[in-house]
Design an enzyme around this catalytic site. Structure first.
Site, PDB file in Angstrom:
ATOM      1  N   ASP A   1       0.839  -1.202   0.000  1.00  0.00           N
ATOM      2  CA  ASP A   1       0.000   0.000   0.000  1.00  0.00           C
ATOM      3  C   ASP A   1       0.876   1.255   0.000  1.00  0.00           C
ATOM      4  OD1 ASP A   1      -2.556   1.314   0.238  1.00  0.00           O
ATOM      5  OD2 ASP A   1      -2.041   1.783   2.310  1.00  0.00           O
TER       6      ASP A   1
ATOM      7  N   GLU B   1       6.204   7.738  -4.078  1.00  0.00           N
ATOM      8  CA  GLU B   1       4.768   7.738  -4.373  1.00  0.00           C
ATOM      9  C   GLU B   1       4.425   8.996  -5.169  1.00  0.00           C
ATOM     10  OE1 GLU B   1       2.609   7.283  -0.686  1.00  0.00           O
ATOM     11  OE2 GLU B   1       3.585   5.375  -0.230  1.00  0.00           O
TER      12      GLU B   1
ATOM     13  N   HIS C   1      -1.721   3.856  -1.306  1.00  0.00           N
ATOM     14  CA  HIS C   1      -1.614   4.401   0.061  1.00  0.00           C
ATOM     15  C   HIS C   1      -2.998   4.755   0.622  1.00  0.00           C
ATOM     16  CE1 HIS C   1       1.399   6.562   2.911  1.00  0.00           C
ATOM     17  NE2 HIS C   1       0.344   6.127   3.584  1.00  0.00           N
ATOM     18  N   ILE C   2      -3.890   3.764   0.586  1.00  0.00           N
ATOM     19  CA  ILE C   2      -5.251   4.022   1.065  1.00  0.00           C
ATOM     20  C   ILE C   2      -5.580   3.162   2.290  1.00  0.00           C
ATOM     21  CG2 ILE C   2      -6.427   4.952  -0.976  1.00  0.00           C
ATOM     22  CD1 ILE C   2      -6.255   1.228  -0.183  1.00  0.00           C
TER      23      ILE C   2
END
Ligand code: NAI
Length: 399
Positions: A255, A260, A283-284
């Site tokens: 994740d 990013e 990244h949730i």
């Protein structure tokens, strides 16, 4: 009653809680504000609620002498100049725990999907392949889950994992009380070699950078899977890529990544793209409606407690004084430079005014001290002025 300005469409749970706490002067604005717009909107505000897009700089704080507290309705607090906020005697609050459950649920889901080989089956079905086979697909029941970093999220993952029948082992650099039937491991390697699923829940930063190296991946069983929803730098991504392509690891769910995209216009670049046995998410881990709602409540509660009682528990930049119910007529909140003699002089001022101190709580942190003083009488304007003009005083408020 204090005025509170909430920017950036903070979840409605925040205003609901503040109203229930008796605050009526709440202004809600949909966007982030900058420079003069921010200054004008906050000119007479006692507290402000922001998310990540409003920057509260040293310059902004200089122009906002009335502002007493900042609530960051998110996890990070980089958008606030914390040093400047401390120097102005303004505590900053955030919501470090509100999305713990969301991350933990995602990890359990990923563990189940990976052991059932769903990512591959899903990818192949999308390509028209009907791969109806039980080979390599396993239940998570009785499998061993290894948690690296047994903090808020790690411990919660352990509890959820046990409820679906996994055996939980963990490794932490600190000695942690095991919850449920979880078992501590003496070393990272001892954990890695025995687990079917390894999940990372350590903080980011230098001490955990590339914690999972090629050598450590080599210790894991070839049938095992790796989950990382902590910070991208924790796993050596090239070593993981090699291990997955050489089938020395059965799958992974990530994740978070070393690099990013900063927004949804930038392309997501990773060597793991295209691998069918890898779940990639942007990244949730903590991004759910429930987490937003919890964040609204958690930070609003911290602001309310500060404005009503001076509580600074969980402030990120401030001496922490826990919740103490205000039972006397007056409570004085005094923030001062952390130097000798301040409390003695302050108490002499109280004595001179004929006031008896009922309770007093002091904490210091770095450059500042914070003291809450309860007295059973009214505080005169003269005394307040005297306390405010003491050279070491940063801020003095009466509630
Ligand atoms: P925490 O601070 O409660 O727990 C971290 C634990 O890791 C502590 O028990 C600490 O002693 C341990 N630890 C530190 N260094 C270690 C090492 N080298 N080896 C083993 N254990 C070590 O943190 P929390 O709240 O559980 O968060 C864990 C991670 O999850 C953080 O990196 C956080 O940034 C990340 N996170 C990710 C989210 C996402 O959306 N994917 C959302 C929320 C948090």
């Amino acid at each position: 009653m204090a005025k509170i300005v909430l920017l950036e469409k903070i979840h409605a749970s925040a205003a609901e809680l503040l109203k229930a706490e008796g605050f009526t002067d709440i202004v809600q604005l949909p966007t982030a504000l900058k420079a003069d717009d921010l200054k004008n909107a906050l000119a007479d505000a006692d507290a402000v609620g922001i998310r990540s897009a409003t920057h509260i700089t040293a310059e902004a704080l200089k122009g906002l002498p009335h502002l007493k507290a900042i609530g960051c309705f998110c996890i990070g607090t980089n958008q606030v100049d914390l040093t400047a906020a401390t120097a102005h005697g303004v505590p900053v609050f955030n919501a470090p725990f509100s999305n713990t459950r969301s991350v933990a649920e995602l990890v359990i889901a990923q563990a189940i999907l990976l052991l059932r080989r769903i990512p591959e089956k899903n990818a192949r079905a999308h390509r028209g392949k009907w791969e109806k086979s039980a080979v390599g697909a396993n239940e998570v029941r009785n499998k061993t889950l290894g948690i690296i970093g047994y903090g808020n999220i790690g411990a919660q993952v352990g509890i959820l994992a046990e409820s679906v029948g996994m055996r939980v082992h963990y490794y932490d650099v600190e000695s942690k009380l095991p919850l449920g039937n979880a078992r501590p491991e003496p070393s990272l390697e001892a954990l890695l070699e025995k687990c079917d699923i390894v999940t990372l829940h350590v903080p980011g930063g230098k001490s955990t950078e590339n914690l999972i190296t090629a050598d450590r991946l080599a210790v894991m069983k070839p049938s095992a899977v790796l989950i990382n929803a902590s910070r991208g730098g924790v796993v050596d991504i090239d070593a993981l890529n090699t291990a997955l392509r050489e089938k020395r690891l059965a799958g992974a769910a990530l994740d978070v990544f070393p690099v990013e995209p900063r927004n949804d216009k930038e392309e997501f670049v990773s060597p793991l793209r295209g691998l069918d046995n890898v779940i990639l998410t942007p990244h949730i881990g903590g991004s759910t409606e429930e987490a937003q709602e919890n964040i609204g409540r958690e930070v609003a509660q911290k602001l309310a407690r500060f404005l009503k009682a001076g509580t600074t528990r969980w402030a990120v930049n401030f001496p922490e004084i826990p919740y103490l119910e205000k039972e006397t007529k007056s409570r004085v909140l005094h923030v001062h430079r952390n130097e000798p003699g301040v409390i003695a002089r302050m108490n002499a001022d109280f004595a001179q005014a004929g006031l008896n101190i009922v309770a007093q709580h002091l904490q210091t942190r770095g450059p500042i001290g914070y003291v809450i003083t309860d007295v059973d009488d009214g505080i005169s304007a003269d005394l307040l002025q005297k306390l405010r003009s003491e050279p070491a005083t940063i801020r003095c408020e009466l509630i």
